[in-house]
Design an enzyme around this catalytic site. Structure first.
Site, mmCIF file in Angstrom:
data_model
loop_
_atom_site.group_PDB
_atom_site.id
_atom_site.type_symbol
_atom_site.label_atom_id
_atom_site.label_comp_id
_atom_site.label_asym_id
_atom_site.label_seq_id
_atom_site.Cartn_x
_atom_site.Cartn_y
_atom_site.Cartn_z
ATOM 1 C CG PHE A 62 -12.392 -0.491 2.967
ATOM 2 C CD1 PHE A 62 -11.536 -1.023 3.922
ATOM 3 C CD2 PHE A 62 -12.140 -0.752 1.630
ATOM 4 C CE1 PHE A 62 -10.448 -1.811 3.549
ATOM 5 C CE2 PHE A 62 -11.061 -1.543 1.247
ATOM 6 C CZ PHE A 62 -10.215 -2.073 2.213
ATOM 7 C CB VAL A 63 -10.328 5.042 1.523
ATOM 8 C CG1 VAL A 63 -11.344 5.928 2.228
ATOM 9 C CG2 VAL A 63 -9.120 4.812 2.434
ATOM 10 C CG ASP A 106 -7.909 0.882 10.291
ATOM 11 O OD1 ASP A 106 -8.660 1.575 10.993
ATOM 12 O OD2 ASP A 106 -8.302 -0.175 9.754
ATOM 13 N N GLY A 124 0.779 -1.236 0.000
ATOM 14 C CA GLY A 124 0.000 0.000 0.000
ATOM 15 C C GLY A 124 0.808 1.283 0.000
ATOM 16 C CG ASP A 158 -1.635 1.979 2.898
ATOM 17 O OD1 ASP A 158 -1.496 1.730 4.119
ATOM 18 O OD2 ASP A 158 -2.087 1.137 2.100
ATOM 19 N NE ARG A 174 -2.016 -3.318 -3.738
ATOM 20 C CZ ARG A 174 -2.133 -3.428 -2.421
ATOM 21 N NH1 ARG A 174 -2.192 -2.332 -1.684
ATOM 22 N NH2 ARG A 174 -2.220 -4.604 -1.838
ATOM 23 C CG ASP A 224 -5.396 -3.782 -1.297
ATOM 24 O OD1 ASP A 224 -4.978 -3.257 -0.238
ATOM 25 O OD2 ASP A 224 -5.687 -4.990 -1.380
#
Ligand code: IMP
Ligand code: MG
Length: 191
Positions: free
Chosen positions: A162-163, A112, A53, A109, A175, A169
């Site tokens: 959720f992005v 979370d 990511g 990336d 991606r 991805d």
């Protein structure tokens, strides 16, 4: 005549909305590089790029960093298959052996649950790193996890959605989208 704006119709159709545009990303990544250049002024840095990511953000960031850097890939799996919430991370690529005495910057990336950064930070210190700092393009709002720790430098706060795009991805896809957006329910198999 203005040339048509390049688009990826199939994949763009799967986004519910764009959260962070390519222009915003480019500007902010430049600012982040400036902040890093200032805080590591004259020092050498080992950048651990959390695959896959962080490929995009790391590639853009390092090219704006006026520092001597080593770049090493690391891989921790926390989203097996189609899961959209973190599970216990596992190493898929071990940390480099020669971190003793080094200033380590972990680039991911998105921050979370914080597990990926926590496990990599600890592992880098175990290998003898002199300093370990964390950097993520996005920081997801997780009011359900008040004790997840922090990330030293990040680009954007985003809501708990959720992005995908710019490295992020869903099951390996999306991606390559240049912007970051919320994946539509239909694309997640949610109907
Ligand atoms: P953490 O360990 O829970 O902080 O998760 C970090 C990793 O989860 C990141 O490296 C991402 O690969 C993945 N991740 C977390 N949220 C998302 C998301 O919204 N879209 C795609 N990947 C995500
Ligand atoms: Mg990841």
């Amino acid at each position: 005549m203005t040339p048509p704006k390049p688009s990826m119709p199939d994949e763009l159709g799967d986004l519910e909305k764009i959260l962070v545009s390519r222009e915003q990303i480019a500007r902010r990544v430049g600012e982040m590089a400036g902040e890093l250049a200032e805080s590591y002024c004259g020092e050498e840095l080992t950048i651990l790029v959390v695959l896959t990511g962080a490929l995009m953000v790391a590639a853009d960031l390092v090219r704006k960093l006026p520092l001597k850097v080593l770049i090493e890939p690391v891989s921790v799996s926390s989203y097996p298959g189609l899961a959209t919430r973190s599970e216990e991370p596992k190493f898929r690529l071990p940390l480099p052996e020669d971190l003793a005495g080094r200033n380590v910057l972990i680039v991911d990336d998105i921050f979370d649950s914080g597990q990926t950064m926590a496990i990599l930070t600890e592992a880098a210190y175990v290998k003898g790193a002199r300093s370990v700092r964390t950097c993520a393009l996005l920081k997801k709002d997780r009011p359900d996890l008040p004790d997840r720790g922090g990330v030293d430098l990040y680009g954007f706060d985003i809501p708990d959605e959720f992005v995908v795009g710019y490295g992020l991805d869903f099951d390996g896809h999306y991606r390559n989208l240049p912007d970051i957006g919320v994946l539509a329910r239909h694309a997640r198999g949610g109907g």
